[in-house]
Write an enzyme that holds these catalytic residues in place. Structure first.
Site, PDB file in Angstrom:
ATOM      1  CE  LYS A 129      -0.383   0.045   5.057  1.00 17.92           C
ATOM      2  NZ  LYS A 129      -1.286  -0.032   6.220  1.00 17.92           N
ATOM      3  CE1 TYR A 185       9.071  32.586   0.687  1.00 11.11           C
ATOM      4  CE2 TYR A 185       9.325  30.196   0.789  1.00 11.11           C
ATOM      5  CZ  TYR A 185       9.035  31.350   0.068  1.00 11.11           C
ATOM      6  OH  TYR A 185       8.718  31.255  -1.256  1.00 11.11           O
TER       7      TYR A 185
END
Length: 369
Positions: free
Chosen positions: A38, A264
């Site tokens: 998965k 940032y």
């Protein structure tokens, strides 16, 4: 190994083979093996991994949702595929692609039987999921009579396996709890056989269950994280090798003067002259912002380069002040040397979260190292 010229996730099939052989060495001959593929095979490449494991003789695959199973079927994988989280909206896809649903509630059982009957199915394989303590999905032991009554009233479906999931098989402080789960599942198994009238497969052991609870292997074991190189234990990790190596290159190097900032919100302000290397990956590629401000690092020419400031969407900046490197040099985020276990521990996370977060925009390269 080939040097990176961009951000790539290298998938080592030899490591996968090694891990599979180690895990199967822990089980008795005749015990079946279900490989969990998965989430793009835990962030790697589900098709490449499934093809390799099919060649190695795995008995079953498991995915979370039907579209994951469909992708594997479309690659001509013929091994049975169990869908762990069946949803009514996926019934059509499940049957069309010959996938096998996990049935975990009275409603899902009734709905799937009705659907299978409308499709004129006979003995369509289903898997019954029982809750023994994880409290996520699953029937209760008290549902057995209801289940068997429903099954005996139809020929559309037939139980292929009965399973449960251990909640803390890697935690040796929870041995009593795990033993109680195993005992409860054994009791459920016996009741199912008596009531159903035939014997399906039984399984409850995950990777840590395979290693720590050999008495709980039953007819089949399930392995996910172990295949990809992690045993949830430092000693077990020595026998396994991480399949995925996430690597990139240095795009540019800056000299950051005292008082200047990086990234940032000025997440890093230089207190001394600092060399900063910019790398082309960020939180859109699976590197969370929580690794910023020095918590995370990459390895460049064998040296740790800690992240400066905040992680950007597409880039990170790392400190290479004391590292001999230049633009175009390779940087390794995780792999066999700096493992996802080690890196994830820096932010109190786990390897599962880091490796499955690698974005699908990151190029996958399958190798045999």
């Amino acid at each position: 190994m080939p040097k990176a010229t961009e951000t790539i996730l290298e998938i080592d099939l030899n490591a996968l083979d090694k891990n599979y052989q180690y895990i199967t060495s822990k089980i008795e001959p005749g015990t079946k093996v279900l490989a969990v593929v998965k989430a793009f095979a835990y962030g790697s490449d589900s098709v490449a991994v499934a093809r390799e494991l099919e060649q190695l003789g795995v008995d079953y695959f498991a995915v979370a949702y039907s579209n994951e199973g469909e992708a594997i079927r479309n690659a001509s994988i013929e091994t049975p595929i169990l869908v762990l989280h069946t949803l009514p909206s996926n019934f059509e896809n499940i049957v069309n692609r010959c996938l096998e649903p996990s049935i975990y509630s009275r409603k899902i059982l009734e709905d799937f039987i009705a659907f299978a009957e409308t499709k004129n199915q006979k003995n369509y394989p289903i898997h019954l999921k029982f809750n023994t303590g994880l409290n996520r999905l699953g029937f209760q032991e008290t549902d057995i009579s209801f289940i068997c009554e429903k099954l005996k009233s139809t020929k559309a479906v037939k139980v292929k396996s009965v399973f449960s999931h251990l909640a803390a098989s890697e935690d040796l402080k929870e041995i009593d709890f795990t033993k109680s789960q195993i005992s409860q599942f054994q009791k459920i198994s016996e009741k199912i056989i008596d009531t159903l009238g035939y014997r399906p497969l039984f399984h409850c052991a995950n990777t840590s269950g395979i290693i720590n609870y050999p008495n709980a292997h039953f007819d089949m074991v399930r392995t996910g994280i172990g295949l990809y190189g992690f045993g949830n234990d430092e000693e077990e990790n020595k026998h396994l090798k991480p399949v995925g190596t996430l690597k990139t290159i240095i795009s540019q190097i800056h000299t950051v003067e005292i008082g200047q900032s990086v990234g940032y919100n000025r997440g890093f302000i230089a207190e001394k002259i600092t060399r900063s290397a910019t790398l082309p990956l960020g939180h859109a590629d699976g590197i969370p912002r929580s690794y910023g401000k020095g918590k995370g690092w990459v390895t460049i020419n064998g040296e740790k380069a800690h992240i400066l400031g905040n992680v950007c969407m597409d880039m990170i900046m790392v400190d290479v002040t004391n590292i001999n490197c230049e633009e175009g040099d390779e940087a390794v985020i995780f792999g066999p040397q700096t493992t996802a276990d080690e890196l994830s521990a820096a932010i109190n996370s786990i390897s599962y979260e880091l490796i499955t977060a690698v974005s699908q925009r990151v190029k996958r390269i399958v190798v045999r190292n």
